[in-house]
Design a protein around this motif. Sequence first.
Motif, mmCIF file in Angstrom:
data_model
loop_
_atom_site.group_PDB
_atom_site.id
_atom_site.type_symbol
_atom_site.label_atom_id
_atom_site.label_comp_id
_atom_site.label_asym_id
_atom_site.label_seq_id
_atom_site.Cartn_x
_atom_site.Cartn_y
_atom_site.Cartn_z
ATOM 1 N N ILE A 18 0.826 -1.214 0.000
ATOM 2 C CA ILE A 18 0.000 0.000 0.000
ATOM 3 C C ILE A 18 0.862 1.266 0.000
ATOM 4 O O ILE A 18 0.650 2.164 -0.818
ATOM 5 N N PRO A 19 1.875 1.392 0.878
ATOM 6 C CA PRO A 19 2.675 2.617 0.847
ATOM 7 C C PRO A 19 3.604 2.707 -0.358
ATOM 8 O O PRO A 19 4.020 3.805 -0.732
ATOM 9 N N VAL A 20 3.937 1.584 -0.980
ATOM 10 C CA VAL A 20 4.773 1.593 -2.183
ATOM 11 C C VAL A 20 3.986 2.146 -3.366
ATOM 12 O O VAL A 20 4.475 2.974 -4.149
ATOM 13 N N PHE A 21 2.726 1.704 -3.496
ATOM 14 C CA PHE A 21 1.870 2.185 -4.569
ATOM 15 C C PHE A 21 1.161 3.490 -4.208
ATOM 16 O O PHE A 21 0.558 4.119 -5.075
ATOM 17 N N GLY A 22 1.215 3.875 -2.941
ATOM 18 C CA GLY A 22 0.592 5.124 -2.515
ATOM 19 C C GLY A 22 -0.909 5.152 -2.715
ATOM 20 O O GLY A 22 -1.496 6.197 -2.996
ATOM 21 N N VAL A 23 -1.554 3.975 -2.560
ATOM 22 C CA VAL A 23 -3.014 3.932 -2.663
ATOM 23 C C VAL A 23 -3.616 4.205 -1.288
ATOM 24 O O VAL A 23 -2.979 3.988 -0.259
ATOM 25 N N GLU A 24 -4.850 4.695 -1.288
ATOM 26 C CA GLU A 24 -5.501 4.995 -0.017
ATOM 27 C C GLU A 24 -5.886 3.705 0.692
ATOM 28 O O GLU A 24 -6.346 2.751 0.075
ATOM 29 N N ALA A 25 -5.676 3.691 2.008
ATOM 30 C CA ALA A 25 -6.075 2.556 2.837
ATOM 31 C C ALA A 25 -6.987 3.062 3.944
ATOM 32 O O ALA A 25 -6.912 4.219 4.345
ATOM 33 N N SER A 26 -7.840 2.167 4.426
ATOM 34 C CA SER A 26 -8.764 2.528 5.497
ATOM 35 C C SER A 26 -8.505 1.683 6.728
ATOM 36 O O SER A 26 -8.048 0.539 6.630
ATOM 37 N N GLY A 27 -8.801 2.253 7.885
ATOM 38 C CA GLY A 27 -8.657 1.530 9.137
ATOM 39 C C GLY A 27 -9.649 2.047 10.160
ATOM 40 O O GLY A 27 -10.325 3.057 9.944
ATOM 41 N N VAL A 28 -9.749 1.325 11.271
ATOM 42 C CA VAL A 28 -10.644 1.725 12.359
ATOM 43 C C VAL A 28 -9.823 1.943 13.628
ATOM 44 O O VAL A 28 -8.823 1.263 13.858
#
Length: 280
Positions: A108-118
Motif C-alpha cells: 500500500i505505501p509503495v503504490f501510494g493507494v488509499e487505505a482505510s482503518g478503524v
Amino acid sequence: MLSSAASPFLRHIERCRNATLPAGRLPLLHEGTSIGLVDPASLDWLADPACTGLLTVTDRAVTLPDGQNLRQVSNLLARQKRYVPFHEWFDVRSPDGTIIGQVDRALIPVFGVEASGVHMNGLVRKEAGLYLWVARRSPQKRLDPGKLDHLVAGGMSSGLTPDETLAKEAEEEAAIPAPLARQARHVSTLHYAMSRPEGLRRDRLYCYDLFLPQDFVPHINDGEVESFHLMPVEEVFRRVRETDEFKFNVNLVLLDLFLRLGMFDKQDSLVLADILHGRG
C-alpha cells in the motif's frame, strides 16, 4: 493562533500530514484516473519483464490495465523477494469508491493507494471521572513496536466494512464480545498523507467511541498487544501533549476525542478542529 497550552498538539497533525503530493511520485492510473502515487524507488521492480502485460511503466506514469492485475503483481513481487508480504489483502478503490482490485497490505505505501482503518476509544465512566483503555503494542510489531495504541485499532481488510472490521479487531485484539462491540458509535473520519520509512501512507481512519462497563477487563488475544492499561483521560491528554509515546496516527484520533470532550478552550478548539479535519 493557538495558545501555548494547545500548540504542542499541532506537531502530531503536522507529522501525519508531512507529504506534499505528488512529491516526485508517479501517478498509478486505472482507466485514466489516478488511484495511487508510486514511489520512484520501486519503478525498477515494476519495469521488470516479469510484469509485462500487468503494468505499463513510463517516466510519467504507471498504468494498470486491469485492477485484478494488482494481486498478480503483489504475488510476483513477493516471490522475487522485493518486499515482505503481510499476506493480508486490502481493497484498492477508485476516487468514487468503486473497488478495482486488491493488493497486499505491505505494498500500500509503495503504490501510494488509499487505505482505510478503524480506531476505537475504549472509554469507562467512573465516579472519579472518565478513563480510557490504552494498549501497548507488542515489541514484535513490524510498525511502531512498543508504542501506546488504542484498545482496538486495525486496517480494513478486503471485503469488510468499517463496522465489520471493528467487530473483528475488537474480538481479536481485546476479546471484546460482539454484542458489546456493536455498541461502538462512529464519531469521526480523519484523513492524512504521510511520508514514512515504508513509503507513502494515504489513510482514512474511521473513529469510534465505545463506553465499556466498569468491570470489563480486556484480554490479550492475538499477540499484537503486550499489555493493557486503564488511564484517566487527563493523563492521556498529558502524554499526547508532552510525549510521543503513542503511535503516530493514534494521536490524531485522541485529539479528536479531546476536542469532543471539550478539553480545550473555545478558541483553541475551533483552530485545532479546523486543522484536524482539513478545514484550515
